[in-house]
Design a protein around this motif. Sequence first.
Motif, PDB file in Angstrom:
ATOM      1  N   LEU A 166     -68.426  64.861 -70.434  1.00  0.00           N
ATOM      2  CA  LEU A 166     -67.483  64.393 -71.436  1.00  0.00           C
ATOM      3  C   LEU A 166     -66.083  64.161 -70.870  1.00  0.00           C
ATOM      4  O   LEU A 166     -65.350  63.300 -71.353  1.00  0.00           O
ATOM      5  CB  LEU A 166     -67.409  65.410 -72.583  1.00  0.00           C
ATOM      6  N   GLU A 167     -65.729  64.941 -69.862  1.00  0.00           N
ATOM      7  CA  GLU A 167     -64.362  64.862 -69.330  1.00  0.00           C
ATOM      8  C   GLU A 167     -64.328  65.513 -67.954  1.00  0.00           C
ATOM      9  O   GLU A 167     -65.037  66.485 -67.699  1.00  0.00           O
ATOM     10  CB  GLU A 167     -63.448  65.633 -70.280  1.00  0.00           C
ATOM     11  N   MET A 168     -63.494  64.964 -67.057  1.00  0.00           N
ATOM     12  CA  MET A 168     -63.317  65.580 -65.745  1.00  0.00           C
ATOM     13  C   MET A 168     -61.935  65.249 -65.210  1.00  0.00           C
ATOM     14  O   MET A 168     -61.452  64.131 -65.357  1.00  0.00           O
ATOM     15  CB  MET A 168     -64.365  65.088 -64.745  1.00  0.00           C
ATOM     16  N   SER A 169     -61.303  66.248 -64.590  1.00  0.00           N
ATOM     17  CA  SER A 169     -60.048  66.025 -63.872  1.00  0.00           C
ATOM     18  C   SER A 169     -60.169  66.731 -62.534  1.00  0.00           C
ATOM     19  O   SER A 169     -60.741  67.813 -62.439  1.00  0.00           O
ATOM     20  CB  SER A 169     -58.858  66.570 -64.661  1.00  0.00           C
TER      21      SER A 169
ATOM     22  N   THR B 222     -67.315  74.163 -70.465  1.00  0.00           N
ATOM     23  CA  THR B 222     -66.266  73.748 -69.535  1.00  0.00           C
ATOM     24  C   THR B 222     -66.311  74.659 -68.325  1.00  0.00           C
ATOM     25  O   THR B 222     -66.411  75.885 -68.462  1.00  0.00           O
ATOM     26  CB  THR B 222     -64.876  73.826 -70.199  1.00  0.00           C
TER      27      THR B 222
ATOM     28  N   VAL C  64     -64.510  70.331 -65.452  1.00  0.00           N
ATOM     29  CA  VAL C  64     -65.450  69.408 -66.081  1.00  0.00           C
ATOM     30  C   VAL C  64     -65.927  69.989 -67.409  1.00  0.00           C
ATOM     31  O   VAL C  64     -66.154  71.189 -67.528  1.00  0.00           O
ATOM     32  CB  VAL C  64     -66.635  69.088 -65.129  1.00  0.00           C
ATOM     33  N   LYS C  65     -66.030  69.114 -68.384  1.00  0.00           N
ATOM     34  CA  LYS C  65     -66.514  69.480 -69.719  1.00  0.00           C
ATOM     35  C   LYS C  65     -67.810  68.715 -69.946  1.00  0.00           C
ATOM     36  O   LYS C  65     -67.847  67.489 -69.776  1.00  0.00           O
ATOM     37  CB  LYS C  65     -65.469  69.094 -70.767  1.00  0.00           C
ATOM     38  N   ARG C  66     -68.870  69.453 -70.316  1.00  0.00           N
ATOM     39  CA  ARG C  66     -70.182  68.839 -70.487  1.00  0.00           C
ATOM     40  C   ARG C  66     -70.800  69.185 -71.844  1.00  0.00           C
ATOM     41  O   ARG C  66     -70.571  70.266 -72.368  1.00  0.00           O
ATOM     42  CB  ARG C  66     -71.169  69.370 -69.444  1.00  0.00           C
TER      43      ARG C  66
END
Length: 165
Positions: free
Chosen positions: A95-98, A132, A150-152
Motif C-alpha cells: 500500500l505504501e513504501m518510503s 507496517t 512498508v505498509k501492506r
Amino acid sequence: MTEPAEQPSKPVNLGLGYTWEELHCGDRFRTLRRTVTETDLVSFISATGMLEAIFIDAGFDGAIAGRAVPGALTVSLIEGMQFQTLIQRTGLAMLEMSMTAHAPVVVGDTISGLIEIVEVKPTSKRNRGIVTSCVEISNQRGEKVMTYKVKRLVAGKAELELQAA
C-alpha cells in the motif's frame, strides 16, 4: 509395526507466510544473505530500462567505487526474500513504501534484511489487516545501506482457509 491412525491427520502446508493475526508489534525477522551479482544488475536494469551510465559502463568514473546497483534492485532483492517466506500467500498488496539510501551497494556485496513489525491493525472487512514494518538492509560488513518502511494488506487466517478449500 505401528497401527495406522484412525483418521489421517491434515498435512501442514510448508512455506506459508504469516497472517496479520500472527504478527505483533516488535516481532523481528532476518532474511537470508544474498550476494548481488553482475547478472542481477544487468537483468534488472534491462527489465526496468534503468540504462544509466553508472549502471551500464563498467569503467564509469563516478563517485562510487565498483559496479553500483540501483537502490530499487537492493530493495527488490530483500522484498523477494520476504515474498518467499514472511508473506508467501498472505501478502495481498503493498500500500505504501518510503526508503532512504545510507550507503551504496555494488556488485559482489552480500546483503540481508532485518524486518521489524511496527504496526498491525485489522481492516473493516474480509478478515484482512494492515501490517507496517521497518526494514534495515545491511551489507557483509554490517554497514546499514538502506532502510525502508512498508505498509501492506495482509490476509487473515479465515482468508487462507478459503484459499485452501
